[in-house]
Design a protein around this motif. Structure first.
Motif, PDB file in Angstrom:
ATOM      1  N   ALA A  48       0.881  -1.227   0.041  1.00  0.00           N
ATOM      2  CA  ALA A  48       0.092   0.074   0.040  1.00  0.00           C
ATOM      3  C   ALA A  48       0.838   1.379  -0.163  1.00  0.00           C
ATOM      4  CB  ALA A  48      -0.910   0.068   1.251  1.00  0.00           C
ATOM      5  N   ASN A  49       2.058   1.241   0.385  1.00  0.00           N
ATOM      6  CA  ASN A  49       2.956   2.252   0.619  1.00  0.00           C
ATOM      7  C   ASN A  49       3.854   2.459  -0.498  1.00  0.00           C
ATOM      8  OD1 ASN A  49       2.378   3.974   3.445  1.00  0.00           O
ATOM      9  ND2 ASN A  49       2.272   1.754   3.972  1.00  0.00           N
ATOM     10  N   THR A  50       4.241   1.324  -1.314  1.00  0.00           N
ATOM     11  CA  THR A  50       5.004   1.268  -2.417  1.00  0.00           C
ATOM     12  C   THR A  50       4.427   1.697  -3.730  1.00  0.00           C
ATOM     13  OG1 THR A  50       6.128  -0.417  -1.054  1.00  0.00           O
ATOM     14  CG2 THR A  50       6.757  -0.055  -3.614  1.00  0.00           C
ATOM     15  N   PHE A  51       3.074   1.255  -3.869  1.00  0.00           N
ATOM     16  CA  PHE A  51       2.456   1.654  -5.178  1.00  0.00           C
ATOM     17  C   PHE A  51       1.385   2.635  -4.832  1.00  0.00           C
ATOM     18  CE2 PHE A  51       4.319  -2.640  -5.332  1.00  0.00           C
ATOM     19  CZ  PHE A  51       5.051  -2.588  -6.486  1.00  0.00           C
ATOM     20  N   ASP A  52       1.264   3.378  -6.002  1.00  0.00           N
ATOM     21  CA  ASP A  52       0.088   4.539  -6.061  1.00  0.00           C
ATOM     22  C   ASP A  52      -1.175   3.757  -6.548  1.00  0.00           C
ATOM     23  OD1 ASP A  52      -1.188   6.810  -5.791  1.00  0.00           O
ATOM     24  OD2 ASP A  52      -0.175   7.722  -7.712  1.00  0.00           O
ATOM     25  N   LEU A  53      -1.900   3.116  -5.935  1.00  0.00           N
ATOM     26  CA  LEU A  53      -2.881   2.435  -6.393  1.00  0.00           C
ATOM     27  C   LEU A  53      -4.159   3.304  -6.172  1.00  0.00           C
ATOM     28  CD1 LEU A  53      -1.882  -1.151  -4.411  1.00  0.00           C
ATOM     29  CD2 LEU A  53      -2.145  -0.871  -7.003  1.00  0.00           C
ATOM     30  N   ARG A  54      -5.228   2.840  -6.970  1.00  0.00           N
ATOM     31  CA  ARG A  54      -6.648   3.598  -6.566  1.00  0.00           C
ATOM     32  C   ARG A  54      -7.086   3.366  -5.299  1.00  0.00           C
ATOM     33  NH1 ARG A  54     -12.406   3.254  -9.877  1.00  0.00           N
ATOM     34  NH2 ARG A  54     -13.227   5.022  -8.630  1.00  0.00           N
ATOM     35  N   ALA A  55      -7.000   2.053  -4.886  1.00  0.00           N
ATOM     36  CA  ALA A  55      -7.672   1.641  -3.625  1.00  0.00           C
ATOM     37  C   ALA A  55      -7.034   0.306  -3.258  1.00  0.00           C
ATOM     38  CB  ALA A  55      -9.099   1.634  -3.481  1.00  0.00           C
ATOM     39  N   VAL A  56      -7.047  -0.023  -1.841  1.00  0.00           N
ATOM     40  CA  VAL A  56      -6.682  -1.375  -1.437  1.00  0.00           C
ATOM     41  C   VAL A  56      -7.755  -1.491  -0.476  1.00  0.00           C
ATOM     42  CG1 VAL A  56      -5.360  -2.590  -0.024  1.00  0.00           C
ATOM     43  CG2 VAL A  56      -4.185  -0.886  -1.417  1.00  0.00           C
ATOM     44  N   TYR A  57      -8.267  -2.866  -0.504  1.00  0.00           N
ATOM     45  CA  TYR A  57      -9.190  -3.448   0.298  1.00  0.00           C
ATOM     46  C   TYR A  57      -8.583  -4.630   1.302  1.00  0.00           C
ATOM     47  CZ  TYR A  57     -12.881  -0.728  -1.977  1.00  0.00           C
ATOM     48  OH  TYR A  57     -13.526   0.339  -2.566  1.00  0.00           O
ATOM     49  N   PHE A  58      -8.654  -4.611   2.500  1.00  0.00           N
ATOM     50  CA  PHE A  58      -8.294  -5.612   3.388  1.00  0.00           C
ATOM     51  C   PHE A  58      -9.582  -6.351   4.239  1.00  0.00           C
ATOM     52  CE2 PHE A  58      -7.239  -6.096   8.086  1.00  0.00           C
ATOM     53  CZ  PHE A  58      -6.799  -7.614   7.976  1.00  0.00           C
ATOM     54  N   ILE A  59      -9.854  -7.613   3.894  1.00  0.00           N
ATOM     55  CA  ILE A  59     -11.013  -8.146   4.456  1.00  0.00           C
ATOM     56  C   ILE A  59     -10.804  -9.362   5.739  1.00  0.00           C
ATOM     57  CG2 ILE A  59     -10.943 -10.011   2.794  1.00  0.00           C
ATOM     58  CD1 ILE A  59     -14.038  -9.823   2.789  1.00  0.00           C
ATOM     59  N   ILE A  60     -11.500  -9.112   6.431  1.00  0.00           N
ATOM     60  CA  ILE A  60     -11.027 -10.052   7.837  1.00  0.00           C
ATOM     61  C   ILE A  60     -12.431 -10.756   8.136  1.00  0.00           C
ATOM     62  CG2 ILE A  60     -11.519  -8.261   9.423  1.00  0.00           C
ATOM     63  CD1 ILE A  60      -9.436  -9.295  11.442  1.00  0.00           C
ATOM     64  N   ARG A  61     -12.121 -11.989   8.569  1.00  0.00           N
ATOM     65  CA  ARG A  61     -13.502 -12.736   8.939  1.00  0.00           C
ATOM     66  C   ARG A  61     -12.942 -13.702  10.297  1.00  0.00           C
ATOM     67  NH1 ARG A  61     -15.276 -18.013   5.251  1.00  0.00           N
ATOM     68  NH2 ARG A  61     -17.548 -18.124   6.129  1.00  0.00           N
ATOM     69  N   HIS A  62     -14.099 -14.006  10.904  1.00  0.00           N
ATOM     70  CA  HIS A  62     -13.891 -14.831  12.262  1.00  0.00           C
ATOM     71  C   HIS A  62     -12.754 -15.823  11.885  1.00  0.00           C
ATOM     72  CE1 HIS A  62     -14.778 -16.910  16.174  1.00  0.00           C
ATOM     73  NE2 HIS A  62     -15.831 -16.037  16.056  1.00  0.00           N
ATOM     74  N   PRO A  63     -11.805 -16.014  12.916  1.00  0.00           N
ATOM     75  CA  PRO A  63     -10.685 -17.019  12.556  1.00  0.00           C
ATOM     76  C   PRO A  63     -11.612 -18.470  12.717  1.00  0.00           C
ATOM     77  CG  PRO A  63     -10.807 -16.117  14.915  1.00  0.00           C
ATOM     78  CD  PRO A  63     -11.508 -15.248  14.175  1.00  0.00           C
ATOM     79  N   CYS A  64     -12.482 -18.779  13.459  1.00  0.00           N
ATOM     80  CA  CYS A  64     -12.997 -20.085  13.286  1.00  0.00           C
ATOM     81  C   CYS A  64     -13.889 -20.332  12.119  1.00  0.00           C
ATOM     82  CB  CYS A  64     -14.075 -20.053  14.521  1.00  0.00           C
ATOM     83  SG  CYS A  64     -13.484 -20.237  16.384  1.00  0.00           S
ATOM     84  N   ALA A  65     -14.517 -19.352  11.571  1.00  0.00           N
ATOM     85  CA  ALA A  65     -15.079 -19.567  10.434  1.00  0.00           C
ATOM     86  C   ALA A  65     -14.267 -19.767   9.127  1.00  0.00           C
ATOM     87  CB  ALA A  65     -16.140 -18.264  10.027  1.00  0.00           C
ATOM     88  N   THR A  66     -13.006 -19.070   9.369  1.00  0.00           N
ATOM     89  CA  THR A  66     -12.094 -18.973   8.124  1.00  0.00           C
ATOM     90  C   THR A  66     -11.369 -20.381   8.165  1.00  0.00           C
ATOM     91  OG1 THR A  66     -11.653 -16.486   8.542  1.00  0.00           O
ATOM     92  CG2 THR A  66      -9.833 -18.023   7.280  1.00  0.00           C
TER      93      THR A  66
END
Length: 328
Positions: free
Chosen positions: A140-158
């Motif tokens: 995220a800090n190296t490239f001039d991207l339009r956007a970055v999305y980070f997705i997180i989910r319950h560890p048990c479900a994952t």
């Protein structure tokens, strides 16, 4: 590999090659999605792919699908410190983010006529990773991207989904510990390192990997240079979450996004079906797949990293997750 995998892979490669020669993909228009395996990243990719000018680039860190990445010799999911430079990796990702890395993935649904048409006509890229969380701050800090999305989910479900589908990390305990030792604040906790060194089961290792892969983005300097998508909120409050996801890039929610919200991802529907997608049952399915002992083990390991915003409930403590700070 079945009889048809090779021609499918070669055809997908050829389509990417033709597309690259037709369009001038720009990094500043590229969107990145990152999450752990089975976190909902493919589902999020398909939702965002409803944007009319975008096509997806699927898992460019997969060594079997991207020969150019395999030649770099980078092992699974390495930790990349934000301030440092990695010229070969930076060069490769520069090619990925401009459509010049071509995938040989063996998925025939990418060859459906409508999908092929979009792959050839779209002039912007949506790049999805399940092997980039531990380098996400650097990306995220190296490239001039339009956007970055980070997705997180319950560890048990994952982890339940990883076990059922086989899409879990192949990293060994020794490789995992080597990566953790690169993070000074974690390596400096003798108590944590003793706990991690004592891991003795697959469930504990998967939980530790989940914690580490999500700790790195969450422990980054705020404000984050990405939008954090909480999987559970996408289920329980889909309309508001869609507005926020697309609002992050100043786009209205495409009608196709709402349709895809009610459809399981391509990599999920064969295993789980789709009868419970978009319903509360989707958030408690892991209770049927894991034993009480497995659930307790997962939550205990995750707590070693101070990540106690997920517990026995299907949803996280949203305020605790929003305000979380690393304990080390």
């Amino acid at each position: 590999m079945n009889l048809f995998s090779f021609p499918i892979s070669r055809t997908n490669y050829a389509i990417d090659l033709i597309s690259a020669r037709m369009h001038d993909f720009k990094i500043m228009e590229t969107i990145v999605i990152s999450g752990t395996p089975r976190s909902g990243s493919t589902w999020l990719m398909e939702i965002l792919e409803s944007l009319p000018d975008y096509k997806s680039v699927f898992e460019p860190f997969h060594p079997n699908w991207y020969p150019e990445f395999r030649k770099l010799g980078i092992h699974y999911d390495p930790y990349i410190p934000t301030p440092e430079d990695y010229p070969k990796l930076r060069e490769y990702l520069g090619r990925v983010f401009t459509g010049k890395a071509y995938g040989m993935f063996p998925y025939k649904h990418y060859l459906a006529p409508g999908r092929v048409l979009k792959r050839l006509t779209a002039n912007k890229l949506l790049v999805k990773f399940v092997r980039a969380n531990t380098m996400l701050p650097w990306v995220a800090n190296t490239f001039d991207l339009r956007a970055v999305y980070f997705i997180i989910r319950h560890p048990c479900a994952t982890i339940a989904s990883q076990l059922v589908t086989g899409y879990f990390s192949r990293i060994t305990k020794e490789q995992f510990l080597d990566e953790v030792r690169k993070v000074s604040e974690l390596a400096g906790s003798e108590w944590l390192m003793d706990k991690l060194s004592g891991i003795s089961s697959q469930i504990e290792l998967l939980a530790a990997i989940w914690a580490f892969e999500n700790y790195i983005p969450l422990a980054s300097e705020r404000p984050y240079p990405w939008y954090t998508v909480i999987y559970e909120r996408l289920i329980t409050d889909p309309e508001e979450e869609l507005d926020s996801i697309f609002g992050y890039i100043n786009e209205d929610v495409p009608e196709g996004a709402r349709k895809r919200l009610r459809t399981p991802s391509k990599v999920t529907r064969k295993t789980y079906g789709k009868t419970y997608i978009g319903t509360p049952k989707q958030l408690i399915k892991w209770r049927e797949k894991l034993t009480e002992r497995q659930i307790d083990a997962i939550l205990e390991v995750v707590s070693w990293f101070g990540m106690d915003f997920y517990g026995n409930e299907p949803e996280p403590d949203y305020d605790a997750l929003k305000n979380w700070r690393p304990p080390f």
